[in-house]
Motif scaffolding. Structure first.
Motif, mmCIF file in Angstrom:
data_model
loop_
_atom_site.group_PDB
_atom_site.id
_atom_site.type_symbol
_atom_site.label_atom_id
_atom_site.label_comp_id
_atom_site.label_asym_id
_atom_site.label_seq_id
_atom_site.Cartn_x
_atom_site.Cartn_y
_atom_site.Cartn_z
ATOM 1 N N PRO A 36 62.034 52.436 33.509
ATOM 2 C CA PRO A 36 61.220 52.353 34.722
ATOM 3 C C PRO A 36 59.744 52.594 34.429
ATOM 4 N N GLN A 37 58.916 52.278 35.412
ATOM 5 C CA GLN A 37 57.470 52.518 35.270
ATOM 6 C C GLN A 37 57.162 54.006 35.252
ATOM 7 N N GLU A 38 57.867 54.722 36.124
ATOM 8 C CA GLU A 38 57.564 56.145 36.309
ATOM 9 C C GLU A 38 58.491 57.004 35.470
ATOM 10 N N GLY A 46 53.162 38.638 37.208
ATOM 11 C CA GLY A 46 52.726 38.503 38.601
ATOM 12 C C GLY A 46 51.726 39.585 38.967
ATOM 13 N N PRO A 47 50.889 39.324 39.972
ATOM 14 C CA PRO A 47 49.897 40.309 40.394
ATOM 15 C C PRO A 47 50.546 41.486 41.130
ATOM 16 N N ASN A 48 49.754 42.489 41.464
ATOM 17 C CA ASN A 48 50.253 43.648 42.221
ATOM 18 C C ASN A 48 50.956 43.191 43.488
ATOM 19 N N GLY A 49 52.110 43.815 43.747
ATOM 20 C CA GLY A 49 52.800 43.540 45.004
ATOM 21 C C GLY A 49 53.563 42.230 45.047
ATOM 22 N N ALA A 50 53.666 41.534 43.887
ATOM 23 C CA ALA A 50 54.323 40.215 43.868
ATOM 24 C C ALA A 50 55.830 40.310 44.084
ATOM 25 N N GLY A 51 56.414 41.455 43.689
ATOM 26 C CA GLY A 51 57.861 41.624 43.844
ATOM 27 C C GLY A 51 58.589 41.883 42.532
ATOM 28 N N LYS A 52 57.837 42.172 41.464
ATOM 29 C CA LYS A 52 58.452 42.361 40.149
ATOM 30 C C LYS A 52 59.406 43.555 40.135
ATOM 31 N N THR A 53 58.908 44.705 40.601
ATOM 32 C CA THR A 53 59.738 45.919 40.571
ATOM 33 C C THR A 53 60.926 45.777 41.521
ATOM 34 N N THR A 54 60.703 45.121 42.651
ATOM 35 C CA THR A 54 61.816 44.900 43.590
ATOM 36 C C THR A 54 62.896 44.044 42.927
ATOM 37 N N LEU A 55 62.472 43.011 42.228
ATOM 38 C CA LEU A 55 63.448 42.127 41.569
ATOM 39 C C LEU A 55 64.257 42.901 40.527
ATOM 40 N N THR A 57 64.658 41.814 52.071
ATOM 41 C CA THR A 57 63.749 42.213 53.143
ATOM 42 C C THR A 57 63.903 43.722 53.308
ATOM 43 N N TYR A 58 62.795 44.449 53.157
ATOM 44 C CA TYR A 58 62.846 45.911 53.327
ATOM 45 C C TYR A 58 62.997 46.247 54.814
ATOM 46 N N LYS A 59 63.392 47.496 55.069
ATOM 47 C CA LYS A 59 63.590 47.933 56.471
ATOM 48 C C LYS A 59 62.326 47.759 57.297
ATOM 49 N N SER A 60 61.169 47.834 56.615
ATOM 50 C CA SER A 60 59.890 47.652 57.311
ATOM 51 C C SER A 60 59.740 46.238 57.867
ATOM 52 N N GLY A 61 60.634 45.330 57.407
ATOM 53 C CA GLY A 61 60.526 43.925 57.814
ATOM 54 C C GLY A 61 59.833 43.067 56.769
ATOM 55 N N HIS A 62 59.301 43.727 55.699
ATOM 56 C CA HIS A 62 58.600 42.960 54.672
ATOM 57 C C HIS A 62 59.605 42.216 53.778
ATOM 58 N N ARG A 63 59.419 40.896 53.687
ATOM 59 C CA ARG A 63 60.320 40.090 52.849
ATOM 60 C C ARG A 63 59.738 40.024 51.444
ATOM 61 N N ALA A 64 60.242 40.881 50.572
ATOM 62 C CA ALA A 64 59.646 41.041 49.239
ATOM 63 C C ALA A 64 60.139 39.998 48.247
ATOM 64 N N LEU A 65 61.352 39.469 48.441
ATOM 65 C CA LEU A 65 61.875 38.409 47.575
ATOM 66 C C LEU A 65 62.395 37.269 48.435
ATOM 67 N N THR A 70 54.900 42.278 33.613
ATOM 68 C CA THR A 70 53.521 42.549 33.230
ATOM 69 C C THR A 70 52.554 41.868 34.195
ATOM 70 N N HIS A 71 51.314 42.370 34.225
ATOM 71 C CA HIS A 71 50.232 41.728 34.981
ATOM 72 C C HIS A 71 49.435 40.794 34.096
ATOM 73 N N TYR A 72 49.659 40.925 32.757
ATOM 74 C CA TYR A 72 48.742 40.296 31.811
ATOM 75 C C TYR A 72 49.336 39.064 31.137
HETATM 76 P P1 ATP Z 1 53.085 46.173 41.028
HETATM 77 O O1 ATP Z 1 52.666 45.234 39.949
HETATM 78 O O2 ATP Z 1 51.930 46.685 41.818
HETATM 79 O O3 ATP Z 1 54.013 47.243 40.558
HETATM 80 P P2 ATP Z 1 55.269 44.540 42.037
HETATM 81 O O4 ATP Z 1 55.085 43.099 41.687
HETATM 82 O O5 ATP Z 1 56.194 45.323 41.180
HETATM 83 O O6 ATP Z 1 53.869 45.256 42.133
HETATM 84 P P3 ATP Z 1 56.869 45.470 44.268
HETATM 85 O O7 ATP Z 1 56.661 46.909 43.962
HETATM 86 O O8 ATP Z 1 58.192 44.874 44.009
HETATM 87 O O9 ATP Z 1 55.738 44.570 43.558
HETATM 88 O O10 ATP Z 1 56.477 45.259 45.809
HETATM 89 C C1 ATP Z 1 56.632 43.995 46.446
HETATM 90 C C2 ATP Z 1 56.256 44.157 47.904
HETATM 91 O O11 ATP Z 1 57.252 44.934 48.577
HETATM 92 C C3 ATP Z 1 54.928 44.877 48.123
HETATM 93 O O12 ATP Z 1 54.279 44.279 49.217
HETATM 94 C C4 ATP Z 1 55.363 46.302 48.437
HETATM 95 O O13 ATP Z 1 54.416 46.932 49.286
HETATM 96 C C5 ATP Z 1 56.675 46.069 49.180
HETATM 97 N N1 ATP Z 1 57.606 47.201 49.000
HETATM 98 C C6 ATP Z 1 58.017 47.733 47.830
HETATM 99 N N2 ATP Z 1 58.881 48.751 48.052
HETATM 100 C C7 ATP Z 1 59.007 48.862 49.402
HETATM 101 C C8 ATP Z 1 59.774 49.713 50.260
HETATM 102 N N3 ATP Z 1 60.579 50.655 49.785
HETATM 103 N N4 ATP Z 1 59.638 49.525 51.611
HETATM 104 C C9 ATP Z 1 58.857 48.560 52.107
HETATM 105 N N5 ATP Z 1 58.112 47.707 51.344
HETATM 106 C C10 ATP Z 1 58.189 47.865 50.016
#
Ligand code: ATP
Length: 235
Positions: free
Chosen positions: A84-86, A38-47, A13-21, A191-193
């Motif tokens: 990394p992506q970037e 997974g689609p955009n925002g699914a949580g791949k990069t967080t994982l 859960t990010y500090k914003s309160g968003h539960r990403a995983l 990947t998205h694909y």
């Molecule tokens: P993409 O395919 O677009 O790269 P992703 O599957 O890699 O997406 P993440 O980047 O892991 O997804 O993001 C998962 C969720 O967590 C998204 O809703 C994103 O907005 C949120 N998120 C990511 N990083 C942070 C952060 N530092 N603070 C708060 N929320 C975050």
């Protein structure tokens, strides 16, 4: 199963309160190519960030090649290469210096023969004395991969390795992933694909809204994914 990565009840859960995983359980087999789809925002990069120890988990455990990522970070991280992506690297260093320096960050002795092999495998050898800033986007991506391999990791993460790359580099990337697997490296890519996951991976995990909704051998995936594919917006 001989797992090289074992993830149990992982939560972020990010500090914003968003539960990403959300309570993720996942085992990666030693020597496999695993695609996280997974689609955009699914949580791949967080994982990936959590497994590599760059993002702090808020629950659960991650064991990488026998080392707990939160308790034994340095030992776990030494086993892992991350592409990394970037692009985050010094533009005014040469390719050779950048990749050699990256190895040094892990406290390893210089190994010019190893660096030479990586640069040759990635078709970067004739650019070894060039500054990163002068390279094309595709070549810069290859440098990121070379950096990730500099400390001879057993596990390699590639975060969307083919996003925005041309057909030639995409094909090279697929071939490179196959070669690394043949050398015994376990590979996890995002990947998205669907098509790319099928092309590259042995097994595929589908992540959506922070949850792993399916893990399958690639041949079984399409049948099981069915309508879900459309619902979660996968191409
Ligand atoms: P993409 O395919 O677009 O790269 P992703 O599957 O890699 O997406 P993440 O980047 O892991 O997804 O993001 C998962 C969720 O967590 C998204 O809703 C994103 O907005 C949120 N998120 C990511 N990083 C942070 C952060 N530092 N603070 C708060 N929320 C975050």
């Amino acid at each position: 199963m001989d797992s090289v990565i074992s993830i149990k009840q992982l939560d972020k859960t990010y500090k914003s309160g968003h539960r990403a995983l959300k309570s993720i359980d996942l085992d990666i087999k030693r020597g496999e190519i695993f695609a996280l789809l997974g689609p955009n925002g699914a949580g791949k990069t967080t994982l990936i960030g959590v497994v590599c120890g760059l993002v702090k988990l808020t629950g659960g455990t991650v064991i990488a090649d026998g080392h707990d990522i939160t308790k034994d970070y340095r030992a776990a991280r030494a086993k892992i290469g991350l592409v990394p992506q970037e692009l985050a690297t010094d533009m005014f260093e040469t390719v050779w210096a950048t990749v050699s320096f990256s190895r040094g960050l892990f406290g390893l002795a210089p190994n010019p023969a190893h660096i030479e092999k990586i640069l040759k495998d990635l078709s970067l050898w004739d650019k070894k004395d060039n500054k990163i800033a002068t390279l094309s986007g595709g070549m810069k991506r290859r440098v990121l991969i070379a950096k990730a391999l500099s400390h001879e990791p057993k596990i390699l993460f590639l975060d969307e390795p083919t996003a925005g790359v041309d057909v030639e580099l995409r094909r090279d990337m697929w071939a490179m992933v196959g070669r690394l697997r043949d050398q015994g490296v376990t590979i996890i890519l995002t990947t998205h694909y669907i098509e790319e996951a099928e092309e590259m991976a042995d097994r595929i995990g589908v992540i959506n809204k922070g949850e792993i909704i399916l893990v399958e051998e690639k041949h079984a995936l399409m049948k099981k994914l069915g309508q879900t594919r459309v619902t979660i917006g996968l191409k």
